[in-house]
Scaffold this active site. Structure first.
Site, mmCIF file in Angstrom:
data_model
loop_
_atom_site.group_PDB
_atom_site.id
_atom_site.type_symbol
_atom_site.label_atom_id
_atom_site.label_comp_id
_atom_site.label_asym_id
_atom_site.label_seq_id
_atom_site.Cartn_x
_atom_site.Cartn_y
_atom_site.Cartn_z
ATOM 1 N N SER A 180 0.840 -1.201 0.000
ATOM 2 C CA SER A 180 0.000 0.000 0.000
ATOM 3 C C SER A 180 0.877 1.254 0.000
ATOM 4 O O SER A 180 1.770 1.375 -0.834
ATOM 5 C CB SER A 180 -0.943 -0.045 1.214
ATOM 6 O OG SER A 180 -1.936 0.943 1.109
ATOM 7 N N ARG A 249 -11.991 6.719 8.817
ATOM 8 C CA ARG A 249 -11.516 5.346 8.919
ATOM 9 C C ARG A 249 -12.528 4.365 8.328
ATOM 10 O O ARG A 249 -12.161 3.396 7.676
ATOM 11 C CB ARG A 249 -11.257 4.996 10.382
ATOM 12 C CG ARG A 249 -10.804 3.575 10.624
ATOM 13 C CD ARG A 249 -9.506 3.273 9.907
ATOM 14 N NE ARG A 249 -8.928 2.000 10.331
ATOM 15 C CZ ARG A 249 -7.822 1.487 9.815
ATOM 16 N NH1 ARG A 249 -7.165 2.136 8.856
ATOM 17 N NH2 ARG A 249 -7.348 0.334 10.237
ATOM 18 N N ASP A 344 -8.321 -6.460 -5.184
ATOM 19 C CA ASP A 344 -7.947 -5.143 -4.651
ATOM 20 C C ASP A 344 -8.484 -4.067 -5.594
ATOM 21 O O ASP A 344 -8.013 -3.928 -6.720
ATOM 22 C CB ASP A 344 -6.418 -5.060 -4.542
ATOM 23 C CG ASP A 344 -5.939 -3.765 -3.891
ATOM 24 O OD1 ASP A 344 -6.761 -2.839 -3.700
ATOM 25 O OD2 ASP A 344 -4.743 -3.668 -3.573
ATOM 26 N N HIS A 377 -7.785 -5.112 -0.817
ATOM 27 C CA HIS A 377 -6.497 -4.457 -0.562
ATOM 28 C C HIS A 377 -5.817 -5.043 0.681
ATOM 29 O O HIS A 377 -4.596 -5.194 0.729
ATOM 30 C CB HIS A 377 -6.750 -2.960 -0.374
ATOM 31 C CG HIS A 377 -5.502 -2.147 -0.245
ATOM 32 N ND1 HIS A 377 -4.563 -2.070 -1.247
ATOM 33 C CD2 HIS A 377 -5.034 -1.374 0.779
ATOM 34 C CE1 HIS A 377 -3.567 -1.279 -0.843
ATOM 35 N NE2 HIS A 377 -3.835 -0.851 0.366
ATOM 36 N N ASP A 378 -6.607 -5.391 1.679
ATOM 37 C CA ASP A 378 -6.063 -5.961 2.914
ATOM 38 C C ASP A 378 -5.356 -7.295 2.698
ATOM 39 O O ASP A 378 -4.702 -7.796 3.620
ATOM 40 C CB ASP A 378 -7.194 -6.171 3.938
ATOM 41 C CG ASP A 378 -7.308 -5.008 4.907
ATOM 42 O OD1 ASP A 378 -6.470 -4.083 4.825
ATOM 43 O OD2 ASP A 378 -8.224 -5.029 5.752
#
Lengths: 631, 631
Positions: A180, A249, A344, A377-378
């Site tokens: 990232s 967040r 992602d 993405h994680d």
């Protein structure tokens, strides 16, 4: 005792009941780690920043694990992402409930093996976990900087990391690794300090944010700035802008997961009831999950840092900084392993491919894999087995290039990707290539020693490894199958995962002496387009395929009235990966139409390495052509 | 003069300089429209809501255009999406700068042609544009409801729309049409009032929100609820929660666009400078665009309405309400046209496909098209030409079923999709089918009159139209090509756009008497899987294909040593859509292996409709099989 020795000593001597119990559950943890802080910039000699301002003093929080070897060639710098910190692995205290943020990847015997490598991870500039950032004290006011903190960039972060390594006495890096925003730092490192590093591993990252990602960041910043408690950034003595930061967040968190991942994890489950509550409270499981993510983030993160780091991420744009993406990578020296994840959608596989294309356009040594995952993405924090296999293979090949190359196909003792499914195996070009191994010997004999060779559909890299060993070629590969790609990486082959049907992107014209398309042309949807691409990037193109006009095929069709099945074309009409049937004559007519010169033709039968001399279109089971096209 | 007549009269009589100028630029606008308000529920007889509470009085704001015909069979209800209102087309005032929200689709000669149809559009319950919602006066307090407004659902909205139509004297609907949340209302309409409507056109919608969409809604609501001005919903006398509503709108807006659309529209452009400003202000074009979207939304929308409508959308879940999606649609009677857009990631094509599958599982009349677009979810408001062609074709076929069927392929005077590209045409199954038209006559003769027939890869529906005309069959089609799908819809054929390689989803076992796979089996990647699926859903499967063992093929391969090219197999090895070569013998062996019974075989030459009697595998150019499999 140097700083590094002290840190290592701490790891070895710490021992307590809690720690022992912890280690029982996690036998390959690095154990107890200490976050240290070091001043890298003094107030009197402030660091010039990209924005034009200066900053000093600068303190950096960092952790190290493993030991720097005598040669000093085993240091790895890990760069963290937005919400990470220096605490990459292990536990800061025996009572800690959670280990460092990349515990699954960093430790003894893991993807980044601390038995072999010396790992450094520091909190980046602008962060809020020990390194100087907007919550640090502004020496001019004696109060936290707040919005008086200068705008920082990824390049500034990297400059500070370099100062840290100088202080630690680390002169060379085996690799810089990060996911990232951490991956952006990796890219910046490879450009800013090309001679200092052997390998760059940018994961789930991009050379620039697209409009959608900037938009999500902007909305998050808006939420913080609009919070009534934000107080122009000077909230430190009062209530923090908790609502705004939590909303930022939450937005971010949605972008870190994939749609399918969220569906699998939460679906439409209600958190604690069977029926709708018919009010405006959070009731779906995904709502309470996000509430929790927002709340817990507020407890550990600073709102101003969130503003500055997302802005640094938005500003990151290598093409803008260097004129073009190609120019940005012109002087990098590191071997690259770029990794993306199929689901992602924040930093997409397409963005990684563009980065890889720019490296390829510069003729750099780059490998690329798009790992299949539903984690979004994680995934870079979660796909430990698959990603670990790639990292360990690539690091080994980077650290000890002598032991790889023509070495064993698999990497014993290392986690491997899942075995290919039967379905996948049935259609694998690799298996087909196995059936045609006899042509490898001959292809080898056609290639000048020391040439640059691209093997398209290279399988696990057998041919390239053989050519590297026998003919000392500089080989690169393209392969679609993820499992085969990891095998190539273990052998030190620069391999790019790509569907050849999509063309060869930014491979420069004539960038290879030979391009090899072995037993693949008959499986390609649009052979004309692909063949033209190969002829563009290679001075010569070597093509091999099974001959559909072999006498057995002809007689089978003539006499039995069935689609031929031979040892060279072993599939039935309905399950064949061969979607085209072609003969020597077909191919030669095709070359004539495209204006392609046939420099050599080697008709073969399977049982003999000697070429067929008489009636090749009738007696050859397969054929190898060397072709070229004047540009 | 009835309400409807008055409204029509207004349209005709209004005339001013501004209006004339306006109409010059937009010659096919409905012109000046008036939003009227009507009370559909009195305070004394409040409406019971799904949440268990009651609500009254309820006023509804609505507009109409076009004229209800004498038969009363040309009324169309349009349902709007989150931020829409009753003002669907035309201008409320001659000075208006912008027309209604669906001006591109509704008007004389447009996709929803007001010369032919009578259009009603009303602001939904809970809205803030004239219909009763949280900003309306609570009769118990004399103040705006705020959070005292009861939670409403999509079903409640639909119930109120029905009350409006009752008041207007509209007894029957030709169609209910809507996109996004409007599409949810369409689905609810088809279930709640099945006998009242001929057609349902849900566009870019879903039968339920997934976790990701709920998450985005929840964060938007959080932003509003956390706004310091929200004041528990009673902000009407003070500052409105502008920051929170703007942030909610920004989040929503990102989800309405696609990543590629945003990239094309904004990229990384800076709004008004060449260089970064190195501060935290909005500077990227996409940031200022979102700021503007947020700000302008605050000026025209109520924050409480945003809370209630997104909650209604989150609650919408037909499977939950009715036990399963299949059960939800068990009693619908309308013909369906479902439309999705390829880049819509909010309500995805996959969600539309699941809806279509549930309708198919019930044996309902459903057509489906996934329109290629980069506009994301907003495409339903922007793809006027393509969507208009679908709507006008489908509405015509629904309104005048007698004039369609075997009618002309194209719909003269109607907007058509773009012409197929050359690339696309080369590989179109439709063209192949044309080449094999001779088998249509024979396939017709094999089918019992009045049967249920599924034509897989049906092209523009020629065969189905012919069978409907000659054999009075009940025909349905599957086709991949968007341009061919619109042709089928114009002919009144229930056509689903689908890749047959993905299987037949929830088509019920034996739901057709005949399934036809004409000249397609040789182009399918996995014929075994597909053929088994066809045998599952059809009592009999009719397959036709070109014979690869025709004597010309055999001799060509034998004598010329080239992959055969014949009038039946006219492609060269490298550009053929035929990825399998098979003969009669091959197919019969294949059937044997799968346990399939061959009921009939008709070997054919192109020049004659009479079957080949002698040496079929040698002399037939193509073949038709009737097959079946005992379950």
């Amino acid at each position: 005792m140097s700083i590094l020795q002290k840190s290592t000593a701490l790891q070895k001597t710490t021992s307590s009941y809690t720690f022992a119990r912890m280690m029982e559950n996690n036998t390959n943890s690095v154990g107890i780690m200490e976050t240290r802080t070091i001043r890298v910039v003094e107030q009197g000699e402030p660091l010039p920043l990209e924005c034009g301002k200066t900053l000093g003093p600068i303190d950096v929080a960092y952790e190290t694990c493993g030991q720097l070897n005598e040669a000093g060639d085993n240091a790895i710098l890990i760069c963290h992402a937005l919400s990470g910190n220096a605490h990459v692995a292990g536990y800061n205290h025996p009572e800690d409930k959670k280990p460092g943020w990349w515990e699954g990847m960093v430790g003894p015997g893991k993807g980044i093996d601390t038995n072999q490598y010396f790992v450094v991870c520091s909190n980046f500039l602008g962060g809020c976990s020990g390194t100087t950032g907007p919550s640090s004290t502004n020496p001019e006011t004696g109060r936290p900087y707040g919005l008086d903190f200068p705008i920082i960039t990824i390049a500034d972060m990297v400059r500070v990391q370099k100062l840290l390594l100088d202080k630690l006495g680390v002169k060379h890096l085996l690799a810089v690794i990060g996911g990232s925003i951490g991956g952006m730092q990796v890219l910046q490192w490879s450009i800013a300090y090309p001679e200092m590093m052997d390998a760059a591993i940018p994961i789930a990252t991009t050379t620039h944010l697209g409009a959608q990602s900037i938009a999500f960041d902007a909305v998050g910043r808006n939420a913080i700035l609009a919070d009534a408690n934000f107080a122009n950034g000077q909230y430190h003595d009062n209530q923090v802008p908790a609502h705004g930061l939590a909303i930022a967040r939450m937005i971010g968190h949605i972008t870190y997961l994939s749609e399918q991942g969220m569906r699998q994890k939460f679906g439409r489950e209600l958190q604690s009831a069977d029926k709708y509550s018919y009010d405006l409270n959070s009731e779906f499981a995904v709502e309470t999950y996000l509430d929790h993510q927002g709340q817990s983030f507020v407890e550990r993160f600073d709102a101003n840092s969130y503003l500055y780091i997302t802005k640094a991420s938005d500003y990151f744009d290598l093409a803008r900084d260097y004129g073009s993406l190609k120019e940005a990578f012109a002087n990098v020296q590191a071997r690259f392993l770029a990794v993306s994840f199929s689901s992602d959608w924040l930093f997409t596989p397409g963005q990684s491919e563009a980065m890889v294309d720019a490296l390829v356009a510069n003729g750099k040594n780059v490998s690329y894999c798009n790992i299949v995952s539903t984690y979004g993405h994680d995934a870079f924090l979660l796909e430990n087995d698959t990603l670990g296999a790639f990292l360990s293979s690539f690091l080994r090949a980077s650290h000890r290039p002598d032991i790889v190359g023509a070495g064993p196909r698999a990497c014993p003792g290392q986690p491997q990707g899942p075995a290919p499914t039967r379905e996948k195996r049935r259609f694998s070009r690799f298996e087909q290539a196995h059936r045609a191994r006899v042509d490898y010997e001959l292809i080898g004999s056609l290639i000048e020693p020391g040439s640059r060779v691209l093997d398209v559909g290279c399988g696990d890299g057998d041919l390239l490894a053989k050519l590297a060993s026998d003919r000392k070629i500089e080989g690169k590969g393209i392969e679609l199958d993820q499992d085969l790609v990891v095998g190539c990486i273990g052998r030190g082959i620069a391999i790019i995962q790509r569907d050849i049907e999509r063309g060869l992107g930014s491979y420069v014209d004539r960038s290879f002496d030979y391009v090899i398309l072995s037993q693949t042309v008959q499986t390609i949807k649009d052979p004309e387009r692909v063949f033209n691409e190969l002829l563009r990037v290679g001075r010569k193109v070597i093509v091999s395929f099974p001959n559909f006009a072999h006498w057995r095929c002809r007689l089978q069709l003539l006499l039995t009235g069935r689609a031929p099945v031979t040892r060279q074309l072993p599939f039935r009409w309905h399950n064949t990966p061969n979607i085209h049937s072609l003969s020597l004559k077909d191919f030669e007519e095709f070359c004539g139409k495209l204006g392609v010169t046939i420099e050599k033709r080697i008709p073969l039968v399977k049982t003999s390495p000697s070429p067929v001399r008489f009636g090749p279109n009738l007696f050859a089971e397969q054929v190898i052509y060397v072709t070229s096209k004047s540009s």
